[in-house]
Design an enzyme around this catalytic site. Sequence first.
Site, PDB file in Angstrom:
ATOM      1  N   ARG A  15     138.961  91.719  19.305  1.00 33.31           N
ATOM      2  CA  ARG A  15     139.089  90.283  19.611  1.00 33.31           C
ATOM      3  C   ARG A  15     139.074  90.030  21.127  1.00 33.31           C
ATOM      4  NH1 ARG A  15     144.224  88.251  16.516  1.00 33.31           N
ATOM      5  NH2 ARG A  15     144.937  90.376  16.869  1.00 33.31           N
ATOM      6  N   PHE A  17     136.856  88.597  22.940  1.00 38.09           N
ATOM      7  CA  PHE A  17     136.410  87.247  23.275  1.00 38.09           C
ATOM      8  C   PHE A  17     137.578  86.262  23.242  1.00 38.09           C
ATOM      9  CE2 PHE A  17     134.826  83.061  21.914  1.00 38.09           C
ATOM     10  CZ  PHE A  17     133.948  82.772  22.954  1.00 38.09           C
ATOM     11  N   ILE A 442     150.947  67.612   8.586  1.00 39.58           N
ATOM     12  CA  ILE A 442     150.068  68.250   7.609  1.00 39.58           C
ATOM     13  C   ILE A 442     150.701  69.495   7.000  1.00 39.58           C
ATOM     14  CG2 ILE A 442     147.785  69.284   7.276  1.00 39.58           C
ATOM     15  CD1 ILE A 442     147.899  66.215   7.729  1.00 39.58           C
ATOM     16  N   HIS A 705     143.673  69.864  18.196  1.00 41.94           N
ATOM     17  CA  HIS A 705     142.901  70.883  18.901  1.00 41.94           C
ATOM     18  C   HIS A 705     142.958  70.703  20.415  1.00 41.94           C
ATOM     19  CE1 HIS A 705     141.060  70.966  14.834  1.00 41.94           C
ATOM     20  NE2 HIS A 705     141.200  72.249  15.048  1.00 41.94           N
TER      21      HIS A 705
END
Length: 768
Positions: A15, A17, A442, A705
């Site tokens: 991982r 990146f 949520i 986000h």
Amino acid sequence: METLAYGFPKLGEKREFKNLLENYWKGKISEEDLIKGINALRDWMVGLYKDTVDLFPSNELSYYDFMLDTAIMVGAVPSRFGEFKGLSTYFEMARGSQALEMTKYFNTNYHYLVPELEGTDFKLLKNYPLEEYLYFKSKGIETLPKIISPYTFLKLSKALVKGSSPLPVYHLSKIERFEDLERYLLALLPVYEEVLKQLRQEGAKVVLFEDPALCYEMESQEWDLVHEMYKRLSEHADIYVMTYYDSVSDYKRFVDLPVKALGLDLVSNRENLENIRKHGFPSDKKLIAGIINGRQVWRASLTEKIRLAEELLKYAQHLIISNSCPLFHLPVSTQPEEDLPVHQVQIEGLTSLSLKERLAFAKEKLQELNLIKRAIEGDQQARMMVEKVENIVSVPFGVNQEVRRRVNALTERDFQRELDYKERIKLQQEILRLPTFPTTTIGSFPQTEEVRKIRASYTAGKVSPKEYEEFIKKQIQHVIRVQEEIGLDVLVHGEFERTDMVEFFAQKLEGIATTKHGWVLSYGSRVYRPPIIYGDVYRPSPMTLNEITYAQSLTEKPVKGMLTGPVTILNWSYYREDIPKKEIAYQIALALLEEVKDLERAGIKIIQIDEPAFREGAPIKRKDWDEYFDWAVKAFRLCSRANPQTQIHTHMCYSEFNDVMEYIYQMDFDVISIEASRSKGEIISAFEKFKGWDRQIGIGVYDIHSPAVPTKESIRSVLERAMKVLPKELLWVNPDCGLKTRRWEEVVPSLKNMVEVAQELREKYATV
């Protein structure tokens, strides 16, 4: 015959990146360090290609998203971002307070950033394909520069168009009218021509165009436009066109395109192969045959693939075998997976078989292409390996006859709730007594470094089950207290015990395996590990009962039971291919129904069954929708067959809902929560166009986000936009999605603003 591979996962073996991006965003590394790290990943990816296949692309390693790269390449930077200033503007467009809208890439779980076209004044701003081509050329490596085609780019973009009340005077909308498409395409082509000219000047002879939008249902005039597009572009380079995820909408028009090579997905559909057999293939073009599945992790039956390749050689004078679609839908390699299920078998030379032996991730897909070519060319070692693989993939795995019996015994009654919505909602309101504009979240709350560390230690056996349970209880106590202090009306337990909304349930269900290193990028640096549905699925014991009931014991306010729906578990997993998808969905739904009944018996009054993948799993062509949505709707209704008094919520996000509203309504939930902040509430137009909508809707007013705290004004504007279309009595107020990736110092003020707006609206409209 040659081999070609593309779309290899950029994430890296460990991982790398993700770590590079997040360290850069946190200020732990410089821009120079980021670029150096990204270049190291580029070298790694191309090195893997170079060792196994004949042809491979460059321009694959985006810093965030390839659609964002394309938008910047053609100068489509919305005016609100000001002058383009490199990575600072790039990441502001990706994840800033006014970031581009995000949605799913065709029918996959990859999220792309939707380009916004404020006009037709395109210009070459940054030639990404040239930069990476030259990077590898300087190392003596010849690559095929890869670009999203102008047609696919426009079909996935939104343009500023004039609207009518109650929409704003101008709003962003998909380019659907042919006249608009033609106008934008003709304005865009000179930029692409300049890109190709510059590539040719530096020695690039072949350019790979990804054009999956050619699999949409297309009118004749659109094919005319695409033909003219490639005619112009082909003057500057030899173009190879790749399509994937479905069959091309018109085979004859496709093979008539004025390009050098044509790529067809021969895995996701039957039509492409049938058309080759029926109509043949042009002798003046190369056929790029996508015969290795780029979306599923199963080892291919190499005998079948060799037979197919040999057949295709009869139709195509020059055959290139490839993966069926980009490989970024897969983890990097099966190599580190040592704890997958093992089943007893009785085949020659084997008494047991690990699931790992039946799997092929991205690295192994490259090796499959290599092996097929070698076997066809007569390599005896390759042929022996093909025979060994055939023995492995032919063995039944994970069969449970009782599960199959339950699915076969289902009747239409099993897909219906006891009372209709109008009767149910009366019973629910009497019990819940919620105010107008009820507020909730949520499901998940921030998963801090401490949470992740303790969970990792528990998984590694360094923390005892009792210690871990006590730790989770403390997290639940804290999140209940925070929610009560903020003033939320319906609470959640925070999901601190869950790594991922699908993986958590996969670990509790039989017939599904989870990996330790099988990471896949969903968007940006966000990764998840798709489970592997290898056998018949069932629930051996309750999955969520302890945490939910404990949370409910701490408060008088209702706490939602939180489940992931059967369609999302299926679509976000790698699923078996030996039985129809609908049967897998029904198996999962029956397991979830048992959980729903346990929650009801424990006194839980609201149960949320999330289905964010409901829309994305639909076939690309609308002609195939009815069959898919028939079983997808039924699967949700099967698992949500709760008592009438139990309020069933569902959550969906980051998908195009306008064209599937009828199917969504058929799901027969009581409340749906949706994303609305990035689209500034325009998603509400989907409900506006649907006549007779009477279900409650949770409006996503907070973009999770982005690290930015939403202002009360921005929250209010989304809700006021919604109230122009929907009665206020139907509206709930919530974030767009779960909060696990955010920090507490962002979440608390954001939710406070959200609750204060809801309270102010109650006062304004004199409601309780």
